[in-house]
Design an enzyme around this catalytic site. Structure first.
Site, PDB file in Angstrom:
ATOM      1  N   GLY A 356       0.753  -1.238   0.000  1.00  0.00           N
ATOM      2  CA  GLY A 356       0.000   0.000   0.000  1.00  0.00           C
ATOM      3  C   GLY A 356       0.787   1.293   0.000  1.00  0.00           C
ATOM      4  O   GLY A 356       0.188   2.372   0.048  1.00  0.00           O
ATOM      5  N   ASP A 404      -7.885 -10.909  -8.239  1.00  0.00           N
ATOM      6  CA  ASP A 404      -6.777 -11.155  -9.158  1.00  0.00           C
ATOM      7  C   ASP A 404      -6.666  -9.987 -10.137  1.00  0.00           C
ATOM      8  O   ASP A 404      -7.614  -9.690 -10.871  1.00  0.00           O
ATOM      9  CB  ASP A 404      -7.033 -12.462  -9.910  1.00  0.00           C
ATOM     10  CG  ASP A 404      -5.815 -12.935 -10.689  1.00  0.00           C
ATOM     11  OD1 ASP A 404      -4.992 -12.087 -11.084  1.00  0.00           O
ATOM     12  OD2 ASP A 404      -5.702 -14.152 -10.908  1.00  0.00           O
ATOM     13  N   CYS A 475      10.779  -3.300  -9.170  1.00  0.00           N
ATOM     14  CA  CYS A 475      11.924  -3.008  -8.309  1.00  0.00           C
ATOM     15  C   CYS A 475      13.040  -3.984  -8.661  1.00  0.00           C
ATOM     16  O   CYS A 475      13.562  -4.698  -7.816  1.00  0.00           O
ATOM     17  CB  CYS A 475      11.526  -3.124  -6.837  1.00  0.00           C
ATOM     18  SG  CYS A 475      12.818  -2.522  -5.737  1.00  0.00           S
TER      19      CYS A 475
END
Length: 543
Positions: A356, A404, A475
């Site tokens: 989040g 999903d 990332c």
């Protein structure tokens, strides 16, 4: 096992019982006597405060402490580090999640918390190199050691080789920890092994380990504590994103730096004033950011309220870049973005929102501009974390969906103006923040994640409206997770165009010249930008 007089010696270093034996208190021998039955006076310098003889002769050297006086307890900071390493190894836990809880459990102050953090992260980060050193000091394969003993040895090695801890203290405290939590028998082994480790400096050990090795990848893997496959992957990544392979040593070294805590004040909701008053410094790359010296950030009211959050600057930059894209301008790259016209509020989507952090920043930006955000997360427990992260943002501006992400595009086609798809990846760009991950990942993970990454990006592109934009973020700098995924999509879709992500990052940065762009995508680097290695591609669906 007796060593040479350190205060953490094995059982033999206590000097044994008095050599006088039974009846040795009387006799008639001269000063040099010492045989049983000789009654002459002993050398008083050999006796301790209780009159007991501690040394049998000048040829032997012993610790100044009797067995009962040596450390038999676990120092709280070292115990925290040991518990973190045990949780990582035995429970597949994440150090950055376990560590704060153990620090609070043991009530560590700021200084001890800092020591525990460096010891935990350092021992995990350099595990491969320390294991290579320990293998030279143990008389059996490391795999045959009890895992708890091996973790204690890694903790001791890090103190001896990479921290400013005196050798005698590192030995004494690590053996004391072992006595307290593992047992007396293993503590003797740990003492002996760590004494061998302490015989050389880290540089001397590294020189020994790479002696005669001509493979640069193998040498770098040992010197910078990275698996060989990651060294190769990082070198390939540098080249793929337009940088020189010669930067590999700098990149690997940056992975081993202790990361600075990055803070973000949610736009229009949070303030950095309290953090700055408590030692933080303003961030130099992006608006509303700060760098913290550490400590218990939970003490800050703004952090407890959720209006100030811990978030890497790289994550802040990619979220702001998406929010700032000018959807009406040719090329799409603008400044801070503009508010939509009345009755034409935008809808935004964070397709992979857990836990989040980016969703909270996007939610605050959306609220400022009269937009709304849907944050999607498939795992229910992570969806709760997303809701908690967004709780500081007015509730009318966001909604959390548990489901999903691959299904959103089919269920809600063409609905969203801006979509962030921060896909699950290997995390190779955040190795400095996740010290254990380099030893957990394998090349197979890249192959396994590829189909999921492509399916999520396809769903995001189905969910965005014509004229809208999708930010594909990882990332990881690995080309198989970044440019290859984007190229595969663009090759099949003539209705898509790639915006200049480097220019988009420059537009929201304080410097205006990050130099992260290459062939319309952008890659941030720890050794250049002091951020996680975040990748960004901005894909616009043609109107």
């Amino acid at each position: 096992m007796t060593g040479s007089g350190g205060n953490t010696g094995g059982r033999g270093s206590a000097g044994g019982r008095s050599s006088a034996g039974k009846g040795g208190q009387g006799g008639s021998g001269g000063p040099a006597g010492g045989g049983r039955g000789n009654g002459g006076p002993r050398d008083a310098s050999r006796r301790n405060a209780k009159g007991r003889e501690r040394n049998r002769g000048p040829q032997r050297s012993f610790t100044g402490q009797a067995p009962s006086q040596r450390t038999r307890r676990a120092d709280p900071a070292r115990l925290v580090a040991f518990e973190v390493l045990r949780a990582v190894a035995a429970e597949d836990a994440y150090a950055n999640l376990v560590l704060p809880a153990r620090i609070r459990h043991h009530h560590l102050d700021k200084r001890d918390a800092g020591f525990a953090t460096e010891l935990s992260y350092g021992a995990l980060r350099s595990q491969g190199t320390y294991d290579a050193i320990l293998a030279r000091c143990v008389d059996r394969p490391l795999a045959q050691l009890d895992p708890a003993i091996l973790d204690a040895l890694r903790i001791g090695a890090h103190q001896l080789l990479a921290m400013r801890v005196p050798a005698h203290a590192a030995l004494d405290q690590t053996v004391g920890l072992a006595r307290a939590v593992i047992g007396a028998g293993p503590s003797t082994l740990i003492n002996a092994v760590l004494r061998k480790v302490a015989a050389r400096s880290l540089e001397e050990w590294l020189d020994m380990l790479v002696e005669g090795e001509t493979d640069a990848t193998k040498v770098a893997a040992v010197r910078y504590a990275h698996p060989e496959w990651i060294v190769r992957a990082m070198r390939q990544s540098l080249v793929a994103h337009g940088r020189s392979a010669a930067e590999i040593d700098e990149l690997l070294e940056a992975d081993n730096d202790a990361p600075v805590v990055n803070l973000v004040a949610l736009p229009g909701l949070g303030s950095l004033d309290e953090a700055l008053e408590n030692g933080a410094t303003p961030g130099e790359l992006v608006e509303g950011s700060a760098l913290s010296s550490g400590g218990d950030l939970g003490r800050l009211a703004s952090v407890r309220a959720g209006t100030t959050r811990v978030q890497d600057v790289g994550s802040q930059l990619v979220a702001r870049a998406l929010a700032a894209v000018d959807l009406g301008a040719p090329g799409g790259v603008g400044g801070a973005g503009s508010a939509p016209a009345a009755g034409d509020a935008e809808t935004w989507l964070d397709l992979c929102a857990g836990p989040g952090g980016k969703a909270a920043l996007l939610g605050a930006l959306a609220h400022q501009r009269g937009a709304t955000l849907l944050a999607n997360e498939p795992a229910p427990h992570r969806a709760k974390l997303v809701s908690q992260a967004l709780s500081a943002v007015p509730h009318g501006s966001w909604q959390v969906r548990t489901g999903d992400g691959r299904e959103v595009g089919g269920e809600q086609p063409g609905r969203y103006d801006r979509v962030l798809v921060d896909v699950p990846c290997t995390g190779l760009g955040a190795l400095r923040r996740r010290p254990e991950s380099r030893w957990r990942r394998s090349p197979k993970d890249i192959a396994d994640l590829g189909p999921l990454q492509r399916e999520l990006l396809a769903s995001a592109l189905a969910a965005v409206r014509p004229g809208g934009v999708v930010a594909y973020v990882t990332c990881s700098p690995h080309p198989a997770e970044t440019t290859a995924v984007v190229d595969d999509i663009l090759r099949k879709r003539p209705d898509l165009e790639l915006l200049d992500a480097g220019a988009a990052l420059d537009a929201v940065s304080l410097t205006g010249s990050l130099g992260a762009g290459h062939e319309s995508t952008a890659q941030l680097w720890p050794h250049i930008h002091h951020t996680d290695a975040m990748f960004l591609a901005l894909i616009k669906k043609k109107a």
